[in-house]
Design a protein around this motif. Structure first.
Motif, PDB file in Angstrom:
ATOM      1  N   TYR A 187      22.316  21.452 -19.041  1.00  0.00           N
ATOM      2  CA  TYR A 187      23.365  21.299 -20.260  1.00  0.00           C
ATOM      3  C   TYR A 187      24.510  20.988 -19.710  1.00  0.00           C
ATOM      4  O   TYR A 187      25.131  22.062 -19.095  1.00  0.00           O
ATOM      5  CB  TYR A 187      23.171  22.422 -21.337  1.00  0.00           C
ATOM      6  CG  TYR A 187      21.816  22.811 -21.896  1.00  0.00           C
ATOM      7  CD1 TYR A 187      21.337  22.105 -22.972  1.00  0.00           C
ATOM      8  CD2 TYR A 187      21.218  23.954 -20.979  1.00  0.00           C
ATOM      9  CE1 TYR A 187      20.130  22.435 -23.352  1.00  0.00           C
ATOM     10  CE2 TYR A 187      19.815  24.113 -21.475  1.00  0.00           C
ATOM     11  CZ  TYR A 187      19.528  23.333 -22.727  1.00  0.00           C
ATOM     12  OH  TYR A 187      18.177  23.794 -23.154  1.00  0.00           O
ATOM     13  N   ALA A 188      25.076  19.764 -19.828  1.00  0.00           N
ATOM     14  CA  ALA A 188      26.476  19.560 -19.633  1.00  0.00           C
ATOM     15  C   ALA A 188      27.254  20.101 -20.651  1.00  0.00           C
ATOM     16  O   ALA A 188      27.098  19.897 -21.884  1.00  0.00           O
ATOM     17  CB  ALA A 188      26.692  17.697 -19.475  1.00  0.00           C
ATOM     18  N   VAL A 189      28.575  20.901 -20.037  1.00  0.00           N
ATOM     19  CA  VAL A 189      29.387  21.488 -20.944  1.00  0.00           C
ATOM     20  C   VAL A 189      30.810  21.047 -20.484  1.00  0.00           C
ATOM     21  O   VAL A 189      31.419  21.001 -19.342  1.00  0.00           O
ATOM     22  CB  VAL A 189      29.424  22.966 -20.854  1.00  0.00           C
ATOM     23  CG1 VAL A 189      30.541  23.578 -21.690  1.00  0.00           C
ATOM     24  CG2 VAL A 189      28.099  23.578 -21.216  1.00  0.00           C
ATOM     25  N   LEU A 190      31.603  20.075 -21.612  1.00  0.00           N
ATOM     26  CA  LEU A 190      32.528  19.542 -21.315  1.00  0.00           C
ATOM     27  C   LEU A 190      33.853  20.717 -21.557  1.00  0.00           C
ATOM     28  O   LEU A 190      34.059  21.045 -22.396  1.00  0.00           O
ATOM     29  CB  LEU A 190      33.024  18.401 -22.215  1.00  0.00           C
ATOM     30  CG  LEU A 190      34.437  17.713 -21.931  1.00  0.00           C
ATOM     31  CD1 LEU A 190      34.488  17.064 -20.782  1.00  0.00           C
ATOM     32  CD2 LEU A 190      34.565  16.640 -23.068  1.00  0.00           C
ATOM     33  N   VAL A 191      34.615  20.904 -20.281  1.00  0.00           N
ATOM     34  CA  VAL A 191      35.547  22.142 -20.478  1.00  0.00           C
ATOM     35  C   VAL A 191      36.810  21.624 -20.664  1.00  0.00           C
ATOM     36  O   VAL A 191      37.432  20.794 -20.015  1.00  0.00           O
ATOM     37  CB  VAL A 191      35.742  22.788 -18.969  1.00  0.00           C
ATOM     38  CG1 VAL A 191      36.363  23.985 -19.030  1.00  0.00           C
ATOM     39  CG2 VAL A 191      34.491  23.359 -18.623  1.00  0.00           C
ATOM     40  N   GLU A 192      37.293  22.045 -21.874  1.00  0.00           N
ATOM     41  CA  GLU A 192      38.524  21.284 -22.563  1.00  0.00           C
ATOM     42  C   GLU A 192      39.736  22.017 -21.505  1.00  0.00           C
ATOM     43  O   GLU A 192      39.890  23.144 -21.533  1.00  0.00           O
ATOM     44  CB  GLU A 192      38.651  21.656 -23.933  1.00  0.00           C
ATOM     45  CG  GLU A 192      37.639  21.078 -24.789  1.00  0.00           C
ATOM     46  CD  GLU A 192      37.783  21.273 -26.210  1.00  0.00           C
ATOM     47  OE1 GLU A 192      38.682  22.068 -26.638  1.00  0.00           O
ATOM     48  OE2 GLU A 192      36.947  20.935 -27.124  1.00  0.00           O
ATOM     49  N   GLY A 193      40.614  21.147 -21.069  1.00  0.00           N
ATOM     50  CA  GLY A 193      41.702  21.605 -20.220  1.00  0.00           C
ATOM     51  C   GLY A 193      41.461  22.206 -19.030  1.00  0.00           C
ATOM     52  O   GLY A 193      42.226  23.010 -18.602  1.00  0.00           O
ATOM     53  N   ASP A 194      40.093  21.759 -18.605  1.00  0.00           N
ATOM     54  CA  ASP A 194      39.546  22.871 -17.356  1.00  0.00           C
ATOM     55  C   ASP A 194      39.675  24.133 -17.615  1.00  0.00           C
ATOM     56  O   ASP A 194      39.592  24.901 -16.468  1.00  0.00           O
ATOM     57  CB  ASP A 194      40.257  22.119 -16.116  1.00  0.00           C
ATOM     58  CG  ASP A 194      40.177  20.885 -15.644  1.00  0.00           C
ATOM     59  OD1 ASP A 194      38.993  20.491 -16.180  1.00  0.00           O
ATOM     60  OD2 ASP A 194      40.667  20.163 -14.937  1.00  0.00           O
ATOM     61  N   ASP A 195      39.609  24.770 -18.887  1.00  0.00           N
ATOM     62  CA  ASP A 195      39.796  26.319 -18.928  1.00  0.00           C
ATOM     63  C   ASP A 195      38.455  26.772 -19.218  1.00  0.00           C
ATOM     64  O   ASP A 195      37.797  26.458 -20.445  1.00  0.00           O
ATOM     65  CB  ASP A 195      40.602  26.372 -20.055  1.00  0.00           C
ATOM     66  CG  ASP A 195      40.787  27.819 -20.633  1.00  0.00           C
ATOM     67  OD1 ASP A 195      40.223  28.854 -19.720  1.00  0.00           O
ATOM     68  OD2 ASP A 195      41.370  28.200 -21.708  1.00  0.00           O
ATOM     69  N   MET A 196      37.741  27.284 -18.261  1.00  0.00           N
ATOM     70  CA  MET A 196      36.621  27.928 -18.140  1.00  0.00           C
ATOM     71  C   MET A 196      36.186  29.063 -19.173  1.00  0.00           C
ATOM     72  O   MET A 196      35.244  29.281 -19.517  1.00  0.00           O
ATOM     73  CB  MET A 196      35.946  28.428 -16.833  1.00  0.00           C
ATOM     74  CG  MET A 196      35.701  27.226 -15.851  1.00  0.00           C
ATOM     75  SD  MET A 196      34.310  26.148 -16.310  1.00  0.00           S
ATOM     76  CE  MET A 196      33.190  27.204 -15.786  1.00  0.00           C
ATOM     77  N   THR A 197      37.472  29.543 -19.939  1.00  0.00           N
ATOM     78  CA  THR A 197      37.273  30.728 -21.005  1.00  0.00           C
ATOM     79  C   THR A 197      37.465  30.001 -22.291  1.00  0.00           C
ATOM     80  O   THR A 197      37.527  30.961 -23.190  1.00  0.00           O
ATOM     81  CB  THR A 197      38.433  31.707 -20.610  1.00  0.00           C
ATOM     82  OG1 THR A 197      39.769  30.935 -20.808  1.00  0.00           O
ATOM     83  CG2 THR A 197      38.062  32.238 -19.257  1.00  0.00           C
ATOM     84  N   GLU A 198      37.663  28.891 -22.389  1.00  0.00           N
ATOM     85  CA  GLU A 198      37.543  28.254 -23.668  1.00  0.00           C
ATOM     86  C   GLU A 198      36.111  28.424 -24.622  1.00  0.00           C
ATOM     87  O   GLU A 198      35.106  28.589 -23.962  1.00  0.00           O
ATOM     88  CB  GLU A 198      37.778  26.633 -23.786  1.00  0.00           C
ATOM     89  CG  GLU A 198      36.683  25.820 -23.193  1.00  0.00           C
ATOM     90  CD  GLU A 198      35.796  25.447 -24.067  1.00  0.00           C
ATOM     91  OE1 GLU A 198      36.143  25.413 -25.275  1.00  0.00           O
ATOM     92  OE2 GLU A 198      34.623  25.003 -23.537  1.00  0.00           O
ATOM     93  N   PRO A 199      36.152  28.544 -25.803  1.00  0.00           N
ATOM     94  CA  PRO A 199      35.208  29.049 -26.586  1.00  0.00           C
ATOM     95  C   PRO A 199      33.716  28.590 -26.330  1.00  0.00           C
ATOM     96  O   PRO A 199      32.734  29.503 -26.081  1.00  0.00           O
ATOM     97  CB  PRO A 199      35.477  28.990 -28.110  1.00  0.00           C
ATOM     98  CG  PRO A 199      37.004  28.740 -28.205  1.00  0.00           C
ATOM     99  CD  PRO A 199      37.452  28.114 -26.829  1.00  0.00           C
ATOM    100  N   ILE A 200      33.479  27.269 -26.254  1.00  0.00           N
ATOM    101  CA  ILE A 200      32.155  26.844 -25.987  1.00  0.00           C
ATOM    102  C   ILE A 200      31.626  27.162 -24.686  1.00  0.00           C
ATOM    103  O   ILE A 200      30.435  27.731 -24.437  1.00  0.00           O
ATOM    104  CB  ILE A 200      32.049  25.295 -26.470  1.00  0.00           C
ATOM    105  CG1 ILE A 200      32.457  25.047 -27.792  1.00  0.00           C
ATOM    106  CG2 ILE A 200      30.722  24.927 -25.947  1.00  0.00           C
ATOM    107  CD1 ILE A 200      31.736  25.802 -28.646  1.00  0.00           C
TER     108      ILE A 200
END
Length: 472
Positions: free
Chosen positions: A313-326
């Motif tokens: 499953y590809a997960v697009l990390v918003e702002g390269d922040d691995m702690t963002e909610p998704i």
């Protein structure tokens, strides 16, 4: 009876009588319908008024997503142009089904299951529930068998098992889609199911023709729902792809399920939730998003009765922040994560997998002891190099100050060359294991040379005598 069981269960869930309501109000992405006593998830059809175009476009499909007092809230799969007060809304299925079968191999379909590749209709299909009942935890088979992907760094450092669920995490433009296409071409799984959810329209054909190619497409089913389509059709496309994968799994096949991306799936569900009045929670995501993620991700796995679905499953990390909610929620559900590094991608290193920041929770269960020992040795070297990388870059590291770091510095070019792989190259799994073992043996020899007869640090002294066992 076991063969007919799914079909019988499907028939029980299909709406058997005609129910017709009327449009009362159009409100944003949804419409309110009077006199439509259908359950949540029911499939409905509306007839556009004064439609002068293609007769096939005269009907609009929708889904019951909520209730408001005595009225049903229906969200449409297409724009609401042509809908007027009093438009009839006809119930089609109380529980939605999809058509599946072997004829789907090599085909591209949309979120409704209709072919969009101009290769004709899909013969010999059977109906299957769109939302299947969850698999009982005790009916899942332990993951103890590797499934090679043909990508050297994954097979060596993050070995996947049949039935495992892994996320590929990175910001935009770091290579998630390219990596998925490489796996689709090279994996030893019998069937690939790819769900392209929320993709840009121009990228779909490029992905099919250039990234996936004819060889990869021949044993794949591709489900497409682009970013300009209804959020409801994007969510439906993801579950439709799961249903297709489960069909082949139930036939005993090992399926590689790939989805790009979970983040856009979550964004689509957020739009649906906000449209029906859900209160936003973390960063605007509604509670239904976090409830739906496990329902999607848990549909992969291996069954005791045979067959498996391995999920990537590809997960697009918003702002390269691995702690963002998704990203954070997905990592809590998945059996591992592959982190792609923008720094590696910018330097032309493909695939840009950061082995130190990635993990496969089943790698120890699917590899032999020599593979495990070699992997641990290489991870120690990568960790030692990372500790002194800044010092090396500014010329402040003094050779001889740390034995492990000295070896790591000398091994770094060799390790980089091993991990890099051309987009069109397929890595052979036994050769991958032997190559990893060779790296570990070379590192051990360098340690012995530089320690000058000191006591070995006990990395993996048995490797040189057991080299032939690797990759078995």
């Amino acid at each position: 009876m076991s063969v007919l069981g799914p079909q019988i269960e499907t028939l029980k869930r299909i709406q058997s009588r005609q129910i017709i309501g009327t449009v009362s109000t159009v409100r944003g992405l949804s419409i309110l319908v009077d006199d439509l006593p259908l359950p949540i998830g029911a499939l409905v059809r509306l007839q556009r008024q004064d439609h002068a175009g293609d007769p096939r476009d005269a009907s609009i499909w929708g889904e019951v997503v909520a209730f408001e007092k005595k009225r049903s809230v229906v969200m449409l799969f297409a724009p609401s142009h042509g809908i007027a007060p009093g438009t009839f809304v006809m119930g089609e299925q109380s529980a939605q089904t999809v058509q599946v079968g072997s004829s789907l191999l090599g085909r591209v379909i949309d979120g409704m299951g209709r072919p969009i590749d101009q290769k004709g209709a899909l013969p010999d299909t059977v109906a299957r529930p769109l939302h299947a009942n969850p698999t009982c935890a005790l009916h899942r088979r332990p993951i103890d068998e590797p499934i090679p992907t043909g990508v050297r760094v994954i097979d060596a450092m993050l070995t996947l098992g049949k039935g495992q669920r892994v996320g590929i995490f990175s910001g935009p433009g770091v290579g998630k889609s390219t990596l998925l296409a490489t796996v689709a071409r090279n994996t030893e799984a019998e069937v690939n199911v790819l769900a392209l959810v929320g993709e840009r329209g121009r990228e779909v054909r490029d992905f099919l023709e250039n990234a996936l190619g004819p060889e990869g497409l021949a044993r794949s089913i591709v489900v497409v729902a682009t970013s300009d389509e209804s959020p409801l059709i994007r969510v439906r496309a993801a579950f439709l792809a799961c249903a297709v994968a489960e069909h082949f799994r139930d036939m005993g096949a090992d399926v590689m399920f790939m989805m790009d991306s979970v983040t856009r799936f979550a964004q689509a569900q957020r739009q649906i939730g906000l449209a029906i009045g859900e209160q936003p929670a973390t960063k605007g995501y509604t509670p239904s998003v976090f409830a739906l993620l496990p329902m999607l991700l848990e549909r992969a796995g291996a069954l005791e009765s045979g067959g498996s679905i391995t999920g990537l499953y590809a997960v697009l990390v918003e702002g390269d922040d691995m702690t963002e909610p998704i990203s954070d929620a997905s990592r809590g559900v998945l059996d591992g994560h592959i982190s792609l590094s923008r720094k590696l991608a910018s330097s032309g290193h493909y695939p840009a997998v950061d082995a130190l920041d990635s993990i496969s929770r089943v790698a120890v269960d699917v590899c032999d002891e020599h593979h495990i020992a070699a992997r641990q040795q290489i991870l120690k070297l990568l960790g030692a190099y990372a500790e002194v990388e800044e010092l090396i870059n500014i010329g402040a590291y003094a050779t001889g100050s740390n034995l492990h770091c000295d070896v790591a510095i000398r091994m770094k070019p060799e390790m980089d060359a091993y991990f890099q792989q051309d987009v069109n190259e397929k890595a052979n799994y036994p050769e991958t294991c032997r190559g990893l073992l060779d790296l570990a043996i070379h590192a051990e020899q360098l340690q012995k040379q530089q320690s000058q007869a000191q006591t070995s640090p006990g990395s993996i002294p048995q490797l040189s005598s057991t080299r032939e066992g690797a990759g078995g």
